[in-house]
Design an enzyme around this catalytic site. Structure first.
Site, PDB file in Angstrom:
ATOM      1  N   GLU A 172      45.543  26.238  36.152  1.00 27.47           N
ATOM      2  CA  GLU A 172      45.254  26.642  34.761  1.00 27.47           C
ATOM      3  C   GLU A 172      46.296  26.100  33.783  1.00 27.47           C
ATOM      4  OE1 GLU A 172      44.304  30.850  34.531  1.00 27.47           O
ATOM      5  OE2 GLU A 172      42.506  30.555  35.750  1.00 27.47           O
ATOM      6  N   GLU A 296      38.294  29.153  41.135  1.00 30.00           N
ATOM      7  CA  GLU A 296      38.441  30.597  40.862  1.00 30.00           C
ATOM      8  C   GLU A 296      37.173  31.026  40.153  1.00 30.00           C
ATOM      9  OE1 GLU A 296      41.953  32.236  38.970  1.00 30.00           O
ATOM     10  OE2 GLU A 296      43.244  30.779  39.992  1.00 30.00           O
TER      11      GLU A 296
HETATM   12  O1  AHR Z   1      43.024  35.351  39.923  1.00 26.13           O
HETATM   13  C1  AHR Z   1      43.887  35.957  39.005  1.00 26.13           C
HETATM   14  C2  AHR Z   1      44.443  34.966  37.996  1.00 26.13           C
HETATM   15  O2  AHR Z   1      43.406  34.489  37.210  1.00 26.13           O
HETATM   16  C3  AHR Z   1      45.062  33.718  38.570  1.00 26.13           C
HETATM   17  O3  AHR Z   1      46.386  33.889  38.908  1.00 26.13           O
HETATM   18  C4  AHR Z   1      44.931  32.744  37.447  1.00 26.13           C
HETATM   19  O4  AHR Z   1      44.787  31.435  37.891  1.00 26.13           O
HETATM   20  C5  AHR Z   1      43.739  33.240  36.664  1.00 26.13           C
HETATM   21  O5  AHR Z   1      44.025  33.383  35.323  1.00 26.13           O
END
Ligand code: AHR
Length: 492
Positions: A172, A296
């Site tokens: 991210e 994610e």
């Molecule tokens: O999954 C939780 C968080 O969400 C992770 O650390 C991050 O990559 C995202 O913002």
């Protein structure tokens, strides 16, 4: 209106990569410590891994596991987590404002993956780390030559290389919350140099570029710069998203129909990203495929760091899990990797206490899809009754995807019924071929859309398995209100 689901077994979208059923474990809250790893627990094995959690994870059949973050990785020093445990430093970590004891690190994670039967996918620090540290970690894990780093790994008890195939460069990086946030240009430059030395260190690895998590600005520019500058060094463009029944992550606060309409956001994001990659591959004359990894994804909108992200999921969130998995199947030609975030306690399908474990609602659709999906995605056509929201008109109540397993001669049809109160009867028709007579239906449902599973009442939402009768070219099935259903038909 009659509802029809039409399948043409020759009209495929290409291979469905099992890697779309991957998981993600971050050093965050109780995911690692108290989740997968809890030495001293009556549930722990001799290495401190929780056996009850391992058994539950095995049911999810995850082919790969992302680690160690997440935001955590942008301040992580991998060397802190290897070697004798008593010598490992505890560190203040700034992603989640916690103290990281480092008693679980690279080798413990690899051991965990081997016990689980999943391929490790490591993310390197592209926040406050550098490319030297990243390529050293790769050499430590995969090296075979007589080098100091390989000797170090051997001295830690691992003679054979770990052969970690999947590596992500950062996490991210487009988010201002990230340690070492990068502008599009800074990240494209950094990615190019990290990727160059990492592929020189081990040309067999597959690399993931951190492409987009904040879908509000500059994601097109980021893709453009990455593929212009490093296109031939990118195997996957990594996308993140979290859905929620709120106006921040969806359309409206606590509005079931609007929440269910998020299928449109998912499709918009994947379709536009596919188009973007296609245009940029053409423009930059890239010969190598560049795939999408949604590394994610999940529902996350209720909890923050104070609650350690211990989201409690209800039935409507299980439907949202089905919608996301349907989107991956319908975009199977480009989405070749995905990771539900996360696996235990932290926005997760599994919740633990010292003495017990509960399977959350979202566990069940993930389990059914990952265990029944075939190797080929079908280009399914369906029509039928619709609903509307202030943002969308005439969305089909049923959200559908389908896969084929030609070896096993099975076709699987995945259906989320987004109606709150209507049973929907639909035909399932084959353009050619025949149903062999039998099959199984897996139905995930509960009393109402707010039903949750708790330690005291763990079975509010589960999977019910029924037999199917289907002969000839057409079958009929009635989908229950607010349910996720997988119909697995035997083919003649
Ligand atoms: O999954 C939780 C968080 O969400 C992770 O650390 C991050 O990559 C995202 O913002």
């Amino acid at each position: 209106m009659s509802n029809r689901i039409k399948l043409d077994l020759e009209r495929t979208l290409g291979g469905l990569d099992p890697n779309v059923f991957g998981g993600f474990a971050e050093h965050l809250g109780r995911c690692i410590y108290g989740g997968i790893y809890e030495p001293g627990s009556p549930h722990a094995d001799e290495n401190g891994l929780r056996k009850d959690v391992l058994e539950a994870l095995k049911r999810l059949k995850m082919p790969n596991m992302r680690y160690p973050g997440g935001n955590f990785v942008s301040g992580y020093r991998w060397r802190d987590g290897v070697g004798p445990k008593e010598e490992r430093p505890a560190r203040m970590e700034l992603a989640w404002f916690d103290v990281e004891p480092n008693t679980f690190g690279t080798n413990e994670f690899i051991d965990f993956c081997r016990v689980l039967g999943t391929e490790p996918y490591l993310a390197v620090n592209c926040g406050d780390g550098d490319m030297r540290e990243a390529r050293d970690w790769l050499e430590y894990c995969n090296g075979t030559k007589d080098t100091a780093l390989v000797k170090l790994r051997k001295s830690h008890g691992y003679d054979a290389p770990h052969n970690v195939k999947y590596w992500g460069v950062g996490n991210e990086v487009d988010g201002p919350w990230q340690i070492g946030f990068k502008t599009p240009d800074e990240y494209a430059r950094a990615y190019t140099e990290y990727a160059k030395v990492m592929k020189w260190t081990d040309p067999s690895i597959k690399l993931f570029a951190s492409a987009v998590s904040l879908w509000r600005r500059d994601w097109v520019e980021r893709a453009q710069l990455l593929l212009e500058q490093a296109g031939n060094l990118i195997d996957y463009m990594a996308l993140h998203w979290y859905m929620g029944n709120d106006a921040v992550r969806g359309y409206r606060d606590d509005d079931f129909a609007s929440y269910m309409a998020a299928s449109e956001i998912l499709d918009d994001r994947l379709s536009s990203y596919e188009g973007l990659i296609r245009a940029l591959r053409l423009e930059n004359k890239l010969q190598n495929p560049v795939y999408i990894a949604v590394d994610e994804w999940n529902v996350w909108y209720r909890t923050h760091n104070e609650e350690k992200l211990e989201e409690i999921y209800n039935l409507e969130d299980a439907l949202m899990t089905g919608l996301q998995l349907n989107a991956f199947i319908r975009h199977a030609s480009s989405v070749k990797f995905a990771n539900i975030a996360q696996i235990v306690n932290v926005i997760a399908p599994i919740l633990t206490r010292a003495d017990a474990m509960v399977l959350q609602t979202i566990f069940y659709p993930f389990e059914v899809y990952s265990r029944t999906a075939g190797d080929t995605a079908l280009d399914v056509h369906w029509s039928g009754d619709t609903f509307s929201t202030p943002e969308h008109a005439a969305l089909r109540f049923l959200d559908v995807s389908a896969t084929l397993d030609s070896q096993a001669k099975k076709v699987s049809v995945y259906v989320v019924n987004r109606s709150l109160d209507r049973e929907i009867e639909s035909s399932v028709e084959l353009a050619e071929g025949r149903f062999a007579g039998g099959g199984r239906a897996f139905v995930i449902n509960g009393a109402d859309i707010k039903t949750i599973n708790t330690f005291d009442a763990p079975d509010g939402v589960t999977t019910r398995e029924d037999t199917l009768q289907a002969k000839g070219a057409s079958a009929t099935y009635t989908f229950e209100p607010h349910s996720v259903t997988a119909l697995v038909f035997d083919l003649a």
